[in-house]
Write an enzyme that holds these catalytic residues in place. Structure first.
Site, mmCIF file in Angstrom:
data_model
loop_
_atom_site.group_PDB
_atom_site.id
_atom_site.type_symbol
_atom_site.label_atom_id
_atom_site.label_comp_id
_atom_site.label_asym_id
_atom_site.label_seq_id
_atom_site.Cartn_x
_atom_site.Cartn_y
_atom_site.Cartn_z
ATOM 1 C CG ASP A 99 111.300 48.526 33.201
ATOM 2 O OD1 ASP A 99 112.346 49.199 33.223
ATOM 3 O OD2 ASP A 99 111.011 47.699 34.075
ATOM 4 C CG ASP A 108 112.038 50.445 42.120
ATOM 5 O OD1 ASP A 108 111.265 50.607 41.146
ATOM 6 O OD2 ASP A 108 112.451 49.310 42.451
ATOM 7 C CD GLU A 137 111.510 46.244 37.512
ATOM 8 O OE1 GLU A 137 111.516 45.305 36.690
ATOM 9 O OE2 GLU A 137 112.558 46.812 37.887
ATOM 10 C CG ASP A 162 115.954 49.789 34.713
ATOM 11 O OD1 ASP A 162 114.716 49.798 34.796
ATOM 12 O OD2 ASP A 162 116.653 48.886 35.199
#
Length: 485
Positions: free
Chosen positions: A208, A108, A179, A145
């Site tokens: 991440d 996401d 997330e 990201d």
């Protein structure tokens, strides 16, 4: 560039395959970036679910066993129920001789609109020359990201399969789609799967976050926690002409309270707040010396004129391993343009204290309450004071001498020709702490994005160099961890 002596024929074969197939890997990323999997905006939830299906299909194509776990729904502030995207649990390889590495990532993204200041369409991966011709940048929401790193890991696994090489490790995948909206439902799932899915996992790797510099690779071994506070002072709204000068005004009480928290050098004035902080060892202090961190570059990147400290070491220590206190706002005060001569009745100040090892959240809460009550009592105010801590997250810290970090250091040296910086993150990374606490396994953060990638902001990018070399890094890491095990 690697010297042939430092690399085996096997690595050369793998790296060559990755180089030859880089346009395929970029095409994959383009396909993923095109999905507006924004987990923050309810009307795009179906796109997040579509993205989860794409990711599940991609793992299945690797030969993985894929379990798409339904997490039910959650309620929005307006009362409507919204389905949560599923979490993907993937398994590939069950050789008891091999170590088992679990990779966590999310697909996401943060919201993005062209009109917010993007130079290109955020959902069309666009390749643009960087400052150097070989550092071409791939612009798009999720490029760094976290769609880029998730695909780099999958492509590294795919490389072994394509070359018909034995898998050096067993793989587990945890891929989520919430997330950016607080990982709703993930913690409960990890708890439920602790004895099953995670029973044979040896290591957990998260990719991440970003390097500290634009060019030098890094491994992350810690992040700060956070304790958020509300401090409320109140009575009822009054007119300043009728009451100004004859009453205790709540906003004046609040400003005095907020002013008592930090001195002009950034030092927190709450008694006892520094008492439990882990002592700085000589070994840890040495880690700071070799770190590449350009103060001027950091100032110009952020538009800040002056830092509280003058040296790299002091700045990094205060960013990573000491607590900091920030004031975020005041609710209930008049903030529109123009003037309104009201004495606000109830005002709420909001601040947070970043947590570091070995601070204790309940002790911090008590220290804050006692300090504020002490300051307030000296004011002899009849107003009501209420202090609350709506949110507390603990810091995360890993052992840099762990096998996981040894393997990653070697892999970085193989691919990038230099040792990585060992860094911490000044912000809070709940998922690292969550995995470590629940599974009790070694957790490492292995970033492939550079400091200037602009995650969460306009014109987010990953460079072609970082995406492709990052894929090699993951492949080299698989070989290193299997050698060390």
């Amino acid at each position: 560039v690697m010297s042939s002596s430092s690399s085996s024929a096997l690595e050369m074969e793998i790296f060559q395959y990755i180089d030859v197939h880089q346009s395929d890997f970029i095409k994959d990323l383009k396909e993923w970036v095109a999905v507006e999997s924004d987990s923050v905006q309810p009307d795009l939830r179906k796109e997040v679910v579509r993205m989860m299906t794409l990711a599940a299909d991609r793992l299945a194509a690797l030969g993985a066993t894929v379990n798409v776990v339904n997490l039910g729904s959650h309620q929005l502030p307006d009362g409507q129920d919204l389905p949560l995207p599923p979490v993907i649990l993937g398994e590939l390889g069950k050789d008891p001789q091999n170590p088992t590495v679990c990779f966590y990532g999310h697909v996401d993204v943060q919201p993005a609109k062209r009109e917010d200041g993007w130079n290109t369409d955020p959902y069309t991966l666009t390749e643009i020359d960087g400052v150097y011709i070989f550092l071409r940048n791939l612009y798009g929401r999720g490029a760094t990201d976290n769609k880029g790193p998730v695909l780099a890991w999958i492509n590294a696994v795919e490389t072994f399969r394509a070359l018909k090489l034995a898998m050096p490790v067993n793989f587990r995948f945890v891929i989520e789609g919430m997330e950016e909206a607080g990982s709703l439902g993930l913690e409960k799932l990890l708890e439920e799967e602790k004895q099953c899915f995670f029973s044979d996992v040896d290591y957990i790797v998260i990719s991440d976050n970003l390097w500290l510099s634009n060019k030098k690779p890094a491994l992350t071994y810690g992040s700060r926690g956070n304790a958020c506070f509300f401090v409320e002072c109140g009575s009822k709204d009054l007119h300043s002409g009728t009451f100004g000068g004859i009453i205790h005004e709540p906003l004046m009480d609040l400003i005095a309270l907020l002013d008592s928290l930090v001195d002009p050098t950034g030092c927190i004035q709450i008694p006892g707040i520094y008492d439990r902080i882990a002592a700085l060892t000589e070994e840890e202090r040495k880690l700071y010396e070799s770190i590449e961190y350009d103060l001027e570059e950091h100032k110009s990147n952020s538009g800040v004129k002056k830092f509280l400290f003058g040296t790299k070491e002091e700045i990094l220590l205060h960013l990573w391993r000491y607590p900091s206190l920030s004031i975020h706002g005041i609710e209930g005060a008049f903030h529109e343009p123009g003037i309104k001569t009201v004495i606000p009745a109830k005002v709420i100040g909001k601040f947070s204290i970043r947590q570091v090892p070995d601070m204790d959240l309940s002790a911090v809460k008590q220290q804050v309450v006692e300090h504020l009550e002490g300051v307030f009592s000296k004011r002899n105010s009849p107003n009501k004071l209420k202090v609350s801590m709506p949110l507390g997250a603990k810091p995360w810290l890993a052992d840099v001498n762990d096998l996981l970090y040894k393997a990653a250091r070697r892999a970085v040296k193989t691919v990038f020709g230099e040792d990585p910086d060992l860094i911490r993150d000044g912000s809070t990374i709940p998922v690292a702490r969550m995995f470590q606490t629940i599974t009790q396994k070694s957790v490492m953060m292995l970033p492939i994005g550079a400091a200037d990638d602009g995650e969460h902001s306009q014109n987010e990018k990953i460079s072609r160099h970082n995406y492709i070399e990052g894929t090699k890094l993951f492949a080299a890491f698989f070989l290193e961890i299997s050698k060390l095990h």
